[in-house]
Design a protein around this motif. Structure first.
Motif, short mmCIF file in Angstrom:
data_model
loop_
_atom_site.label_atom_id
_atom_site.label_comp_id
_atom_site.label_asym_id
_atom_site.label_seq_id
_atom_site.Cartn_x
_atom_site.Cartn_y
_atom_site.Cartn_z
N ASN A 89 0.54 -1.20 -0.23
CA ASN A 89 -0.14 -0.37 0.03
C ASN A 89 0.84 1.25 -0.38
O ASN A 89 0.44 2.16 -0.35
CB ASN A 89 -0.93 0.50 1.29
CG ASN A 89 -2.55 -0.85 1.06
OD1 ASN A 89 -2.57 -1.00 -0.34
ND2 ASN A 89 -2.85 -1.69 1.51
N MET A 90 2.27 1.16 0.63
CA MET A 90 2.71 2.59 0.65
C MET A 90 3.45 2.62 -0.50
O MET A 90 3.73 3.54 -1.87
CB MET A 90 4.11 2.04 0.99
CG MET A 90 5.03 3.61 1.97
SD MET A 90 4.03 5.24 2.49
CE MET A 90 4.72 5.62 1.22
N ALA A 91 3.62 1.59 -1.66
CA ALA A 91 3.88 2.01 -2.68
C ALA A 91 2.88 1.90 -3.50
O ALA A 91 3.25 3.25 -4.28
CB ALA A 91 4.55 0.58 -3.14
N GLN A 92 1.45 1.60 -3.45
CA GLN A 92 1.14 2.14 -3.98
C GLN A 92 -0.11 3.52 -3.73
O GLN A 92 0.19 5.15 -4.87
CB GLN A 92 -0.88 1.48 -3.83
CG GLN A 92 -0.99 0.52 -5.02
CD GLN A 92 -2.44 -0.07 -4.79
OE1 GLN A 92 -2.83 -0.53 -3.33
NE2 GLN A 92 -3.71 -0.50 -5.07
N LEU A 93 1.12 4.11 -1.95
CA LEU A 93 0.59 5.63 -2.50
C LEU A 93 1.36 6.23 -3.29
O LEU A 93 0.91 7.48 -3.59
CB LEU A 93 0.31 6.07 -0.82
CG LEU A 93 0.24 6.88 -0.10
CD1 LEU A 93 -0.93 7.39 -0.81
CD2 LEU A 93 0.50 7.22 1.00
N THR A 94 2.98 5.99 -2.73
CA THR A 94 3.87 6.76 -3.67
C THR A 94 3.16 6.87 -5.33
O THR A 94 3.44 7.47 -6.13
CB THR A 94 4.96 5.99 -3.67
OG1 THR A 94 5.50 5.82 -2.21
CG2 THR A 94 5.90 6.78 -4.35
N GLU A 95 2.96 5.76 -5.94
CA GLU A 95 2.09 5.51 -7.72
C GLU A 95 1.32 6.84 -7.35
O GLU A 95 1.25 8.07 -8.34
CB GLU A 95 1.66 4.07 -7.30
CG GLU A 95 1.51 4.10 -9.20
CD GLU A 95 1.16 2.82 -9.62
OE1 GLU A 95 0.33 2.62 -10.13
OE2 GLU A 95 1.93 1.96 -9.25
N GLU A 96 0.04 6.78 -6.61
CA GLU A 96 -0.72 7.72 -6.82
C GLU A 96 -0.19 8.69 -6.94
O GLU A 96 -0.77 9.92 -6.99
CB GLU A 96 -1.31 7.00 -5.98
CG GLU A 96 -2.93 5.79 -6.31
CD GLU A 96 -3.07 5.90 -7.35
OE1 GLU A 96 -3.57 6.59 -7.87
OE2 GLU A 96 -3.46 4.52 -7.94
N ASP A 125 -7.35 8.90 -5.58
CA ASP A 125 -6.87 7.52 -5.06
C ASP A 125 -5.92 7.27 -4.35
O ASP A 125 -5.58 6.55 -3.03
CB ASP A 125 -5.86 6.71 -6.34
CG ASP A 125 -7.23 6.36 -7.86
OD1 ASP A 125 -7.86 6.26 -7.21
OD2 ASP A 125 -6.22 6.80 -8.81
N VAL A 126 -5.29 8.54 -4.09
CA VAL A 126 -4.89 8.84 -3.16
C VAL A 126 -4.79 8.40 -1.26
O VAL A 126 -4.81 8.55 -0.38
CB VAL A 126 -3.56 10.51 -2.64
CG1 VAL A 126 -3.29 10.61 -1.79
CG2 VAL A 126 -2.74 10.51 -4.06
N LEU A 127 -6.14 9.79 -1.56
CA LEU A 127 -7.13 9.48 -0.51
C LEU A 127 -7.62 8.13 0.11
O LEU A 127 -7.16 7.54 1.26
CB LEU A 127 -8.37 10.46 -0.33
CG LEU A 127 -8.87 9.98 0.79
CD1 LEU A 127 -8.80 10.73 1.82
CD2 LEU A 127 -10.52 11.08 0.20
N PHE A 128 -8.19 7.02 -1.36
CA PHE A 128 -8.68 5.68 -0.58
C PHE A 128 -6.88 4.63 0.09
O PHE A 128 -7.70 4.28 1.39
CB PHE A 128 -9.18 4.74 -2.03
CG PHE A 128 -9.50 3.81 -1.87
CD1 PHE A 128 -10.75 3.27 -1.73
CD2 PHE A 128 -8.34 2.88 -2.05
CE1 PHE A 128 -10.95 2.14 -1.22
CE2 PHE A 128 -9.18 1.17 -1.87
CZ PHE A 128 -10.31 1.21 -1.60
N VAL A 129 -5.84 5.04 -0.36
CA VAL A 129 -4.97 4.68 -0.98
C VAL A 129 -4.40 4.59 1.09
O VAL A 129 -4.23 4.61 2.04
CB VAL A 129 -3.63 4.78 -0.81
CG1 VAL A 129 -2.55 3.41 -0.71
CG2 VAL A 129 -4.08 4.05 -2.31
N THR A 130 -4.81 6.44 1.27
CA THR A 130 -4.42 7.06 2.63
C THR A 130 -5.20 5.81 3.45
O THR A 130 -4.54 5.63 4.70
CB THR A 130 -4.08 8.25 2.62
OG1 THR A 130 -3.44 8.86 1.76
CG2 THR A 130 -4.18 8.75 4.21
N LEU A 131 -6.25 5.41 3.70
CA LEU A 131 -7.45 5.29 4.70
C LEU A 131 -7.31 4.52 4.47
O LEU A 131 -7.52 3.23 5.84
CB LEU A 131 -8.98 5.68 3.65
CG LEU A 131 -8.71 6.99 3.51
CD1 LEU A 131 -11.29 7.52 3.16
CD2 LEU A 131 -9.79 8.34 5.42
#
Length: 108
Positions: free
Chosen positions: A27-34, A66-72
């Motif tokens: 999820n951290m990698a996904q957040l970085t991507e978003e 997308d950023v908000l979703f992964v942060t949540l």
């Protein structure tokens, strides 16, 4: 809708549609991507870089969501009450930054 409600909504979505949370590192990698996708739109649409034709259809709001979703997701899986954390941070920033920003000649 408050952050606490939104955290629950994401948790319910994960349970009903996502099977399970990706692990925290994924999820951290996904957040970085978003965040990178948001940066690309901002740099090209509002910055000095030219916007490619293929980027013109990108929706900034969707990318921010997308950023908000992964942060949540990260908050949920690590046990963070994001509403409480946000309220605390806003109180700190309000106390710390009020005079600083009002006295900043660059902002006037």
């Amino acid at each position: 809708m408050g952050i606490k409600t939104t955290q629950k909504q994401v948790d319910d979505w994960i349970k009903n549609h996502g099977v399970r949370y990706f692990n925290e590192l994924t999820n951290m990698a996904q957040l970085t991507e978003e965040v990178g996708e948001v940066a690309r739109i901002i740099a090209r649409r509002y910055g000095e870089q030219s916007e490619k034709e293929s980027d013109k259809s990108k929706d900034l709001g969707e990318e921010l969501a997308d950023v908000l979703f992964v942060t949540l997701c990260l908050a949920n899986q690590t046990g963070v009450d994001l509403q409480a954390a946000f309220d605390k941070k806003l109180a700190v920033k309000t106390t710390r930054d009020h005079d600083r920003h009002h006295n900043n000649k660059k902002l006037q």
